[in-house]
Write an enzyme that holds these catalytic residues in place. Sequence first.
Site, PDB file in Angstrom:
ATOM      1  N   ASP A  67      16.476  42.859  -5.171  1.00  0.00           N
ATOM      2  CA  ASP A  67      15.682  42.114  -4.194  1.00  0.00           C
ATOM      3  C   ASP A  67      15.415  42.910  -2.924  1.00  0.00           C
ATOM      4  OD1 ASP A  67      18.332  42.078  -3.393  1.00  0.00           O
ATOM      5  OD2 ASP A  67      18.594  39.929  -3.610  1.00  0.00           O
ATOM      6  N   ASN A 136      26.909  30.343  -1.507  1.00  0.00           N
ATOM      7  CA  ASN A 136      26.321  29.090  -2.014  1.00  0.00           C
ATOM      8  C   ASN A 136      25.979  29.175  -3.505  1.00  0.00           C
ATOM      9  OD1 ASN A 136      24.126  30.788  -1.991  1.00  0.00           O
ATOM     10  ND2 ASN A 136      22.798  29.453  -0.776  1.00  0.00           N
ATOM     11  N   HIS A 138      24.220  31.662  -4.964  1.00  0.00           N
ATOM     12  CA  HIS A 138      22.974  32.362  -5.296  1.00  0.00           C
ATOM     13  C   HIS A 138      23.254  33.719  -5.951  1.00  0.00           C
ATOM     14  CE1 HIS A 138      22.583  34.437  -1.069  1.00  0.00           C
ATOM     15  NE2 HIS A 138      23.151  35.273  -1.911  1.00  0.00           N
ATOM     16  N   GLU A 143      18.111  30.892  -5.026  1.00  0.00           N
ATOM     17  CA  GLU A 143      18.920  29.962  -4.241  1.00  0.00           C
ATOM     18  C   GLU A 143      19.083  28.632  -4.975  1.00  0.00           C
ATOM     19  OE1 GLU A 143      20.300  30.827  -1.520  1.00  0.00           O
ATOM     20  OE2 GLU A 143      19.052  32.236  -0.418  1.00  0.00           O
TER      21      GLU A 143
HETATM   22  C1  F6R Z   1      21.914  41.377  -2.594  1.00  0.00           C
HETATM   23  C2  F6R Z   1      21.855  40.092  -3.253  1.00  0.00           C
HETATM   24  C3  F6R Z   1      22.713  38.942  -2.819  1.00  0.00           C
HETATM   25  C4  F6R Z   1      24.174  39.341  -2.600  1.00  0.00           C
HETATM   26  C5  F6R Z   1      25.017  38.141  -2.179  1.00  0.00           C
HETATM   27  C6  F6R Z   1      26.431  38.547  -1.817  1.00  0.00           C
HETATM   28  O1  F6R Z   1      21.002  42.280  -3.165  1.00  0.00           O
HETATM   29  O2  F6R Z   1      21.093  39.933  -4.136  1.00  0.00           O
HETATM   30  O3  F6R Z   1      22.610  37.919  -3.760  1.00  0.00           O
HETATM   31  O4  F6R Z   1      24.684  39.871  -3.781  1.00  0.00           O
HETATM   32  O5  F6R Z   1      24.432  37.513  -1.077  1.00  0.00           O
HETATM   33  O6  F6R Z   1      26.410  39.339  -0.678  1.00  0.00           O
HETATM   34  P1  F6R Z   1      27.712  40.028  -0.116  1.00  0.00           P
HETATM   35  O7  F6R Z   1      28.123  41.032  -1.147  1.00  0.00           O
HETATM   36  O8  F6R Z   1      27.291  40.673   1.167  1.00  0.00           O
HETATM   37  O9  F6R Z   1      28.736  38.952   0.049  1.00  0.00           O
END
Ligand code: F6R
Length: 237
Positions: A67, A136, A138, A143
């Site tokens: 993403d 959450n 995702h 989401e």
């Molecule tokens: C990042 C992504 C997000 C993260 C998630 C966890 O490319 O797609 O879904 O994997 O938000 O983020 P961290 O590792 O910072 O807790």
Amino acid sequence: MKVQYFKDYGSMSAKAAEIVAGEIKAKENMVLGLPTGSTPLGMYSKLIEMNKAGKVDFSKITTFNLDEYYPIKRDNSQSYYKFMHDNFFDSININQKSINIPNGEAPDANAECMEYEKKIEKAGGIDLMVIGLGPNGHIGFNEPDSFLLPNTHVTGLTEATKEANKRFFASINDVPSKALTMGMGSILKAKKILLIISGESKREAVKQLLKGEITTKLPVSFVHLHRDAAVLCDIEV
Ligand code: F6R
């Protein structure tokens, strides 16, 4: 879905790096899907070390990032483009032309998403998709919602995700309101999935995931449907 617990972040990251390196050894021109965020940083450091020590060769692989914020300039300090180059790509022997990240500067976001999905297909699909987990539930920027989308698409960020990501920006108002993200199908079509989970803020999401129910309110729960998904976790739930 196989879940493995680790006593700390370091040992979990080492295992994640070992799995990625093992897949590359098995297929030198493999296609690797990658996340940003805090969780994969340890894995990236380990892989950089291994690359410098000649233990893994990235020269023939192709990568697709999950993403990117939208809109965002590549040279913005918070772009995922910059994150990936600073924390991984600039320190390994990857062919820069084999790196794919959704383009946050694209004039037409929908066209960019369609193009991105086609590029994944043209590369033969993703062999190993590494993903992190949002507090959450995702994955990527898929989401919790009443429905989820299969392909790479433009999406709005929820307040919860803005809240979780604001630590990287001057204020919550500076967090971009949209993102380009692989969809649930783009992720689940990968031949293998490696889900890495780190930190207390993920405890509730992991508990929900381990209930085994599949719901669009917890996008990560769809990983239960995958034939070959490994989960590495540094919190015992
Ligand atoms: C990042 C992504 C997000 C993260 C998630 C966890 O490319 O797609 O879904 O994997 O938000 O983020 P961290 O590792 O910072 O807790």
